[in-house]
Design a protein around this motif. Structure first.
Motif, PDB file in Angstrom:
ATOM      1  N   TYR A 106     -10.500   0.071   3.090  1.00  0.00           N
ATOM      2  CA  TYR A 106      -9.862   0.674   4.259  1.00  0.00           C
ATOM      3  C   TYR A 106      -8.837  -0.289   4.861  1.00  0.00           C
ATOM      4  O   TYR A 106      -7.712   0.106   5.168  1.00  0.00           O
ATOM      5  CB  TYR A 106     -10.908   1.057   5.308  1.00  0.00           C
ATOM      6  N   ASP A 107      -9.211  -1.551   5.010  1.00  0.00           N
ATOM      7  CA  ASP A 107      -8.260  -2.553   5.521  1.00  0.00           C
ATOM      8  C   ASP A 107      -7.040  -2.662   4.618  1.00  0.00           C
ATOM      9  O   ASP A 107      -5.905  -2.759   5.084  1.00  0.00           O
ATOM     10  CB  ASP A 107      -8.927  -3.930   5.641  1.00  0.00           C
ATOM     11  N   ALA A 108      -7.279  -2.637   3.307  1.00  0.00           N
ATOM     12  CA  ALA A 108      -6.171  -2.731   2.353  1.00  0.00           C
ATOM     13  C   ALA A 108      -5.239  -1.530   2.483  1.00  0.00           C
ATOM     14  O   ALA A 108      -4.015  -1.684   2.531  1.00  0.00           O
ATOM     15  CB  ALA A 108      -6.714  -2.831   0.931  1.00  0.00           C
ATOM     16  N   GLU A 109      -5.806  -0.345   2.576  1.00  0.00           N
ATOM     17  CA  GLU A 109      -4.983   0.873   2.678  1.00  0.00           C
ATOM     18  C   GLU A 109      -4.164   0.879   3.958  1.00  0.00           C
ATOM     19  O   GLU A 109      -2.973   1.214   3.945  1.00  0.00           O
ATOM     20  CB  GLU A 109      -5.879   2.109   2.610  1.00  0.00           C
ATOM     21  N   LYS A 131       1.049   0.307   6.683  1.00  0.00           N
ATOM     22  CA  LYS A 131       1.836  -0.298   7.766  1.00  0.00           C
ATOM     23  C   LYS A 131       3.065  -1.034   7.223  1.00  0.00           C
ATOM     24  O   LYS A 131       4.108  -1.042   7.858  1.00  0.00           O
ATOM     25  CB  LYS A 131       0.978  -1.283   8.575  1.00  0.00           C
ATOM     26  N   ALA A 132       2.931  -1.647   6.069  1.00  0.00           N
ATOM     27  CA  ALA A 132       4.023  -2.438   5.507  1.00  0.00           C
ATOM     28  C   ALA A 132       5.022  -1.600   4.707  1.00  0.00           C
ATOM     29  O   ALA A 132       6.041  -2.107   4.267  1.00  0.00           O
ATOM     30  CB  ALA A 132       3.453  -3.536   4.612  1.00  0.00           C
ATOM     31  N   GLY A 133       4.731  -0.311   4.508  1.00  0.00           N
ATOM     32  CA  GLY A 133       5.625   0.527   3.720  1.00  0.00           C
ATOM     33  C   GLY A 133       5.376   0.415   2.229  1.00  0.00           C
ATOM     34  O   GLY A 133       6.272   0.654   1.423  1.00  0.00           O
ATOM     35  N   CYS A 134       4.142   0.064   1.869  1.00  0.00           N
ATOM     36  CA  CYS A 134       3.800  -0.163   0.463  1.00  0.00           C
ATOM     37  C   CYS A 134       2.868   0.916  -0.091  1.00  0.00           C
ATOM     38  O   CYS A 134       2.212   0.698  -1.114  1.00  0.00           O
ATOM     39  CB  CYS A 134       3.103  -1.512   0.310  1.00  0.00           C
ATOM     40  N   ALA A 135       2.805   2.058   0.552  1.00  0.00           N
ATOM     41  CA  ALA A 135       1.820   3.069   0.183  1.00  0.00           C
ATOM     42  C   ALA A 135       2.002   3.602  -1.234  1.00  0.00           C
ATOM     43  O   ALA A 135       1.045   4.032  -1.860  1.00  0.00           O
ATOM     44  CB  ALA A 135       1.864   4.220   1.184  1.00  0.00           C
ATOM     45  N   HIS A 136       3.216   3.585  -1.745  1.00  0.00           N
ATOM     46  CA  HIS A 136       3.477   4.191  -3.053  1.00  0.00           C
ATOM     47  C   HIS A 136       3.884   3.146  -4.086  1.00  0.00           C
ATOM     48  O   HIS A 136       4.884   3.281  -4.774  1.00  0.00           O
ATOM     49  CB  HIS A 136       4.546   5.276  -2.930  1.00  0.00           C
TER      50      HIS A 136
END
Length: 174
Positions: free
Chosen positions: A133-136, A141-146
């Protein structure tokens, strides 16, 4: 008289052309490397350039050679066509292989997010004791979701060993 003026003009142009400074060659990714590193970077850049529509126009940045104990030697760099987004590449040649295996970044991270994503990849990707959860939340937040996980796993393994960067080379005089 017209003939002598035109001959003088031709002579002046030839003299100016002979005295003009040489245009320095475009930098190569391997500039500043020596020996095996130089050969490896040249070979990898040749392979990477061929994947672009105009190979002779490809730009590069941040080339490095990384030796990872137990894994081998890797070449990492970013490449792009002029005006396009930078794309990361990781290349390796196993000891028993003739050709390089190249992994190309396929995500579309913003230039602002990319450094933050690198730090998060090092911290979270593939690690065992991570709170998912912390990683996700951190990735989002950093714009690294994809993230392109295939590229970033290769980058994490390959581009963080014993690093060899190009030596600073003096710029040619203008």
């Amino acid at each position: 008289m017209l003939r002598s003026i035109s001959m003088a003009a031709v002579a002046a142009v030839l003299c100016l052309a002979a005295c003009a400074p040489e245009i320095p060659p475009d930098p190569k990714p391997s500039d500043g490397f020596t020996g095996a590193e130089k050969v490896a970077v040249d070979e990898v850049f040749s392979i990477i350039s061929a994947t672009f529509p105009e190979p002779q126009e490809v730009l590069f940045r941040d080339p490095l050679v990384s030796d990872v104990e137990g894994e081998g030697r890797f070449v990492c760099l970013d490449a792009a066509m002029p005006g396009d987004r930078w794309t990361g590449f990781v290349a390796t040649k196993a000891e028993n292989e003739q050709a390089y295996h190249v992994v190309r970044e396929k995500d579309a991270l913003s230039p602002k997010a990319r450094p933050q994503c690198r730090a998060l990849v090092l911290k979270y990707l593939g690690e065992q004791d991570v709170d998912w959860y912390d990683a996700e939340v951190a990735y989002n937040k950093a714009g690294c979701a994809h993230l392109d996980t295939a590229y970033w796993e290769a980058w994490k393994l390959a581009c963080n060993g014993k690093i060899t960067r190009p030596a600073k080379t003096p710029k040619p005089a203008a």
